[in-house]
Design a protein around this motif. Sequence first.
Motif, short mmCIF file in Angstrom:
data_model
loop_
_atom_site.label_atom_id
_atom_site.label_comp_id
_atom_site.label_asym_id
_atom_site.label_seq_id
_atom_site.Cartn_x
_atom_site.Cartn_y
_atom_site.Cartn_z
N ALA A 33 0.75 -1.11 0.03
CA ALA A 33 0.10 0.02 0.04
C ALA A 33 0.99 1.29 0.02
O ALA A 33 0.37 2.44 -0.26
CB ALA A 33 -0.78 -0.01 1.24
N SER A 34 2.30 1.13 0.07
CA SER A 34 3.13 2.29 0.28
C SER A 34 4.01 2.66 -0.96
O SER A 34 4.73 3.48 -0.99
CB SER A 34 3.96 2.12 1.46
OG SER A 34 5.05 0.91 1.05
N LEU A 35 3.51 1.99 -2.04
CA LEU A 35 4.43 2.08 -3.13
C LEU A 35 4.64 3.01 -3.97
O LEU A 35 3.26 3.70 -4.33
CB LEU A 35 4.13 0.88 -4.34
CG LEU A 35 4.43 -0.43 -3.63
CD1 LEU A 35 3.95 -1.35 -4.90
CD2 LEU A 35 5.88 -0.52 -2.91
N ILE A 36 5.32 3.88 -4.21
CA ILE A 36 5.69 5.26 -4.87
C ILE A 36 6.69 5.21 -5.95
O ILE A 36 7.80 4.91 -5.38
CB ILE A 36 6.09 6.57 -3.84
CG1 ILE A 36 4.64 6.68 -3.16
CG2 ILE A 36 6.28 7.73 -4.67
CD1 ILE A 36 4.77 7.68 -1.92
N TYR A 63 9.90 4.06 -3.88
CA TYR A 63 9.67 4.06 -2.40
C TYR A 63 8.70 3.26 -1.82
O TYR A 63 7.49 3.14 -2.23
CB TYR A 63 9.66 5.51 -1.96
CG TYR A 63 10.58 6.66 -2.68
CD1 TYR A 63 11.61 6.90 -1.94
CD2 TYR A 63 10.43 7.20 -3.84
CE1 TYR A 63 12.48 7.70 -2.43
CE2 TYR A 63 11.16 8.16 -4.36
CZ TYR A 63 12.28 8.19 -3.74
OH TYR A 63 13.17 9.26 -4.42
N ALA A 104 18.77 1.33 -1.19
CA ALA A 104 19.17 2.28 0.05
C ALA A 104 18.12 2.16 0.84
O ALA A 104 16.97 2.25 0.81
CB ALA A 104 19.17 3.65 -0.42
N VAL A 105 18.66 1.64 2.26
CA VAL A 105 17.52 1.48 3.41
C VAL A 105 17.78 2.54 4.10
O VAL A 105 18.75 2.95 4.53
CB VAL A 105 17.71 0.06 4.07
CG1 VAL A 105 16.85 -0.08 5.34
CG2 VAL A 105 17.16 -0.90 3.18
N ASP A 106 16.52 3.34 4.47
CA ASP A 106 16.62 4.28 5.30
C ASP A 106 16.37 4.01 6.66
O ASP A 106 14.88 4.01 6.78
CB ASP A 106 15.88 5.74 4.94
CG ASP A 106 16.38 6.77 5.71
OD1 ASP A 106 16.94 6.77 6.62
OD2 ASP A 106 15.69 8.03 5.15
N ARG A 166 16.06 5.57 9.63
CA ARG A 166 15.41 6.84 9.95
C ARG A 166 13.96 6.85 9.65
O ARG A 166 13.06 7.01 10.68
CB ARG A 166 16.03 8.10 9.72
CG ARG A 166 17.29 8.39 10.02
CD ARG A 166 18.09 9.54 9.93
NE ARG A 166 17.39 10.15 8.71
CZ ARG A 166 16.88 11.47 8.53
NH1 ARG A 166 16.86 12.05 9.52
NH2 ARG A 166 16.30 11.95 7.31
N THR A 167 13.54 6.34 8.61
CA THR A 167 12.15 6.43 7.98
C THR A 167 11.64 5.21 7.97
O THR A 167 10.35 4.84 7.49
CB THR A 167 12.21 7.37 6.65
OG1 THR A 167 12.80 6.41 5.67
CG2 THR A 167 12.45 8.64 6.99
N ARG A 193 12.16 3.25 5.43
CA ARG A 193 11.67 3.02 3.92
C ARG A 193 12.97 2.42 3.23
O ARG A 193 14.04 2.54 3.67
CB ARG A 193 11.22 4.24 3.46
CG ARG A 193 9.91 4.77 4.02
CD ARG A 193 9.26 5.83 3.36
NE ARG A 193 8.24 6.61 3.71
CZ ARG A 193 8.08 7.61 4.30
NH1 ARG A 193 9.33 8.52 4.66
NH2 ARG A 193 7.26 8.11 5.16
N THR A 197 14.38 2.44 -0.68
CA THR A 197 14.45 3.13 -1.79
C THR A 197 15.42 2.10 -3.07
O THR A 197 16.39 1.76 -2.72
CB THR A 197 15.27 4.37 -2.12
OG1 THR A 197 14.96 5.22 -0.93
CG2 THR A 197 15.30 5.19 -3.25
#
Lengths: 353, 353, 353, 353
Positions: free
Chosen positions: D178-181, D254, D305-307, D309-310, D312, D314
């Motif tokens: 549900a989060s795909l951008i 993302y 890239a794994v963030d 902090r968020t 998420r 990329t």
Amino acid sequence: MGNEQKVNVAIVGSTGYGGVELIRLLLNHPNVNIASVISASSAGAPIADGFPHLNEIMCDTLDGVNAEEIRRKADVVFTATPSGVSGKLVPELLDAGLTVIDLSGDFRIKDGAVYTAWYKHEAPQAELLEEAPYGLCELYADSGYAQGQRIISNPGCYPTATLLGLAPAVKAGWIDPASLIIDAKSGVSGAGRGVNLGVHYAELNENFKAYKVNKHQHIPEIEQTLSEVAGTPVTVTFTTHLMPMTRGIMCTMYASLTGNYSEQDFISLYKEHYAGRRFVRIRPQGQWPATKEVFGSNYCDIGFAVDERTKRVTVISVIDNVVKGAAGQAIQNLNLMMGWDEALGLQLTPVYP
Amino acid sequence: MGNEQKVNVAIVGSTGYGGVELIRLLLNHPNVNIASVISASSAGAPIADGFPHLNEIMCDTLDGVNAEEIRRKADVVFTATPSGVSGKLVPELLDAGLTVIDLSGDFRIKDGAVYTAWYKHEAPQAELLEEAPYGLCELYADSGYAQGQRIISNPGCYPTATLLGLAPAVKAGWIDPASLIIDAKSGVSGAGRGVNLGVHYAELNENFKAYKVNKHQHIPEIEQTLSEVAGTPVTVTFTTHLMPMTRGIMCTMYASLTGNYSEQDFISLYKEHYAGRRFVRIRPQGQWPATKEVFGSNYCDIGFAVDERTKRVTVISVIDNVVKGAAGQAIQNLNLMMGWDEALGLQLTPVYP
Amino acid sequence: MGNEQKVNVAIVGSTGYGGVELIRLLLNHPNVNIASVISASSAGAPIADGFPHLNEIMCDTLDGVNAEEIRRKADVVFTATPSGVSGKLVPELLDAGLTVIDLSGDFRIKDGAVYTAWYKHEAPQAELLEEAPYGLCELYADSGYAQGQRIISNPGCYPTATLLGLAPAVKAGWIDPASLIIDAKSGVSGAGRGVNLGVHYAELNENFKAYKVNKHQHIPEIEQTLSEVAGTPVTVTFTTHLMPMTRGIMCTMYASLTGNYSEQDFISLYKEHYAGRRFVRIRPQGQWPATKEVFGSNYCDIGFAVDERTKRVTVISVIDNVVKGAAGQAIQNLNLMMGWDEALGLQLTPVYP
Amino acid sequence: MGNEQKVNVAIVGSTGYGGVELIRLLLNHPNVNIASVISASSAGAPIADGFPHLNEIMCDTLDGVNAEEIRRKADVVFTATPSGVSGKLVPELLDAGLTVIDLSGDFRIKDGAVYTAWYKHEAPQAELLEEAPYGLCELYADSGYAQGQRIISNPGCYPTATLLGLAPAVKAGWIDPASLIIDAKSGVSGAGRGVNLGVHYAELNENFKAYKVNKHQHIPEIEQTLSEVAGTPVTVTFTTHLMPMTRGIMCTMYASLTGNYSEQDFISLYKEHYAGRRFVRIRPQGQWPATKEVFGSNYCDIGFAVDERTKRVTVISVIDNVVKGAAGQAIQNLNLMMGWDEALGLQLTPVYP
């Protein structure tokens, strides 16, 4: 100067690259008010609809082409129209009492038969050809050619770069007029805003091509002026190329020397010839101009290389084809016509990088 | 052909643009095995580290420059090294029993004094200059210049485009060798992979500039071959420009005609001259080549314009400077040296668009 | 206004892209006199030597970096220096009695520990961090943040485009601050004028690449301001890409809606928020800005797309990174600092095409 | 393999960018003979007339579109035709006994109503939609989807880059569907060879713009496959941008993580998922792909890239839109259909620089 004291101008062909650049530059001109932007094809639409960069800068709606209506709004009109169109429109504009600066090629060639041979359609009426001075400012400014004229014919982009680069040496007799070879390169904006496969991004990017070799309609314009300067008929070899960039013309020009002139001699000759002309910049010895160094400005930069081995000089000139090669020089002609400082509204530092 | 039957080659200078293109092309060559990729500056690192486009294609680690070690792995070595470096390295490689195809300029100029005058450092030993044939394949293939040689000197990029475009007409005596003017333009890859402000993207994008006017080190290389072809000393005017693109060279060349030769005459002359040579393509009348039409391939395309008004011919030639101007022609020389079909591994359709 | 009445300014870092753009723009500013152009690396040379586009426009010789000397010539100094350099230089300049507009990132992050974590070197002294207001003009102009300040910290290029695009919606509570994803793209000039393989033309042309993903030093600057606007700590996902072009930034930004807001709602919200701010232009429904539409100008153009299927809004903002993202906004800050019209000297029509 | 043993193929739409790239690639295919190049608009002309890069490589004259004639020459036909055209033509080709690999979008969307909603014209007949497998090779190759098929639907360019980048993580349940951008960027060749102001060089050069935001017809294609992979309906946010370059797509994607997965975890997951698939290359930690690294080749390169902090990830994927996004993948489908090695004729080293 309040708006009521400014000169009202109209621009026919406002949606071409020359026209829209006239808008950019005239918005910056202290003595001018843009009273009407005109487009035969898009009349009735706000100009910012097709040109979002003008949002909140210019809210005008495009007008249609009607000489009487233009006259009601403006005193001076720039015709940034295709060749063939201006030839018919300009007489109407003059009849309506307007003053015209024409950016098409229609009034540059003074011999109608030559015009027709190269442009492939009928020439404008001979009296107008004769009346319209050829507005290459730096060559003719001292003659006062522009002041008080009803119509000025603005030079073509290639001829501007070529003639500013060659005329002083031809005039001085330092180079053999029979030996002139001009290798010219232009950015794509010179081809105009019309669409065809030839201007498709994927066809031009990472590509460099020659076109209209020996056949470009700017050839007779160059020869006409060089012949006048040389005092003898001049025929040139002229090749045009398309570069993968938007703005900019470089002319690399070759000529045989008539004597032992050095690079420093050329620099001195040109500096003297263009003394007081603020838009020609002569490069020091060992430097040659690049198109980016004049991007967005009205400058023509010129450099020299003398080859002692071959007794030839290479003259390199660059301009921004949309400014000095079109809209900027047209405004320079307006300034001269009105008796203003020729640089008014044109003191643009090149955009770098 | 199994790997054990293939010719083992090494590439010195694998991390330059010429070297990495040799890798791309040789990976496609049926008779060759890349046995060693060599870089003085990056030895020890996997080549794909610096060239991610080679990931999972080439897993080799870069070797250092050591003639004996190269000899243990390879029979033939391509030296894609800067001028000045090859001159010293090649004798060692030959002494170790290797066969060399040299892509630097060090063995092209047969007169050491001329070499030094233009390259500004000492020339390689005279016997090697004499030994190394100048590998401009389409001019000399019939002479069998390459077969059995220990060393071949691969031509420069500008000379390749220039000489293929001018030699047939000079040889035929159709153009005056004293009148030759070459206006050359190159993509940025020709300047190599070294970094300096001159190759910064923001300085070159939307820019076109001249450089080394009359001073480019390829001038004596062009004159040496043209003099030989003409049977008389030839001096040329030669201007180089940098184009805002990566690959591609166009030479626009001007010469005075010695007779009434038509465009069709030129087309016939060149087609005959290059009969059987698969990498030269002569364009039909009224068409001129564009650099994109040879992008990524080993072709040299040539077109003509005869100007009856000025009695001059304009010859336009294009190549991909990294292929026909460097790596591709080097492989063509390998093919000729080995007695293989000259097109082996080089049948590359240009990448379009 | 005569020169004697103008404000004298100095530019430290005149040979970087930000510095040389300050020159272009300040030459056009009616109330400013450029009293000194300064470069640590090139002091003593005429600036036009390295920047031929300034020939006959600016004849100044570059000065060295000396606070007392600067003070003798100027009242205001722009520091267009790398981060780390400004932190040390600015205290000296302030001590000498100068007013500073700093274009480096050194005074933007108010928490020294955060600064060090992202910039990897020591933060400037805490009192100066506190003293220097963050000069994002359109967000803070109403607060009168700039007037009478000794030092203003000019925002970064990416933060300018990001914050102008997101702040109004965050402030209104229309988007979930925990959902912010920013996909940012920049032209190469943003990387500065320093040379390395990463900015080599042949490496960047016909290429598009991501860099510093989640690691760009502009992230804490964005989060600091968004947290302040949201009234709650905000953490963003932020990706930076390099585009094959010289000037321009686009931020494509994604957020989850907190209610049923339409595109027209967003347009109205932003128009109201930016009422009276002349450099933010909100695009009509169904239109999104392109970087060329702000090229060479101080505008930030913003457009919206609401996806009812996913309950997300896409906000697209563009700026010219060298103008609104650096030199232009710095001048806007000067204007506000001096109590002048914020648009003075900045009414630049974008250069098109 | 002699010509008589090769498979004869025809290409409908040979004068589009996809068609002409099929020619380039198939000329390099050991098992294929190009028996007919077809163009509705240019039938009767030698193909090299409009495509000079094919001079002396392909001498064929373009055929018209006639199913029976195609059948006489070929067994397999590639339809590189606009959407809407294929839907009508393919049934005729199948009826004539041909096997079809369709590069249009007409047979990708399995729900006719969804097709019509996005493509704005009628869908092809339902049985054909059902019959035609969706040929995303790396996702479905293990299923043997292609072998023995009469028709294969070749994926779109954006969906190829998107799905190869997202499917493994969606399938593994590591990211929230549900989060795909998806922030997608394409070179101009993706817009085809048709001419309009939107592809004019002067409009696109030094420009970057968004288009069809949330409205691109590739959205349902992406959602159809992701829904299938996820086992639940997936809706994505999808933005398309035009880059100033010719070839290349980058998708920056993302998603919210469903657990504490590291970059190394993603690399391992994807390497395992794509084990044995030669055209997907997973980048090592801390590296992200650039479009030039796949230019001219059939590769899809992917980096992460794994963030933390968020929470998420990329995912960044790149392809050459003309190769892996069109012609290359179509040939890969041919290979699978014929039971050949999937890489036959496609082992192309990316062209660098």
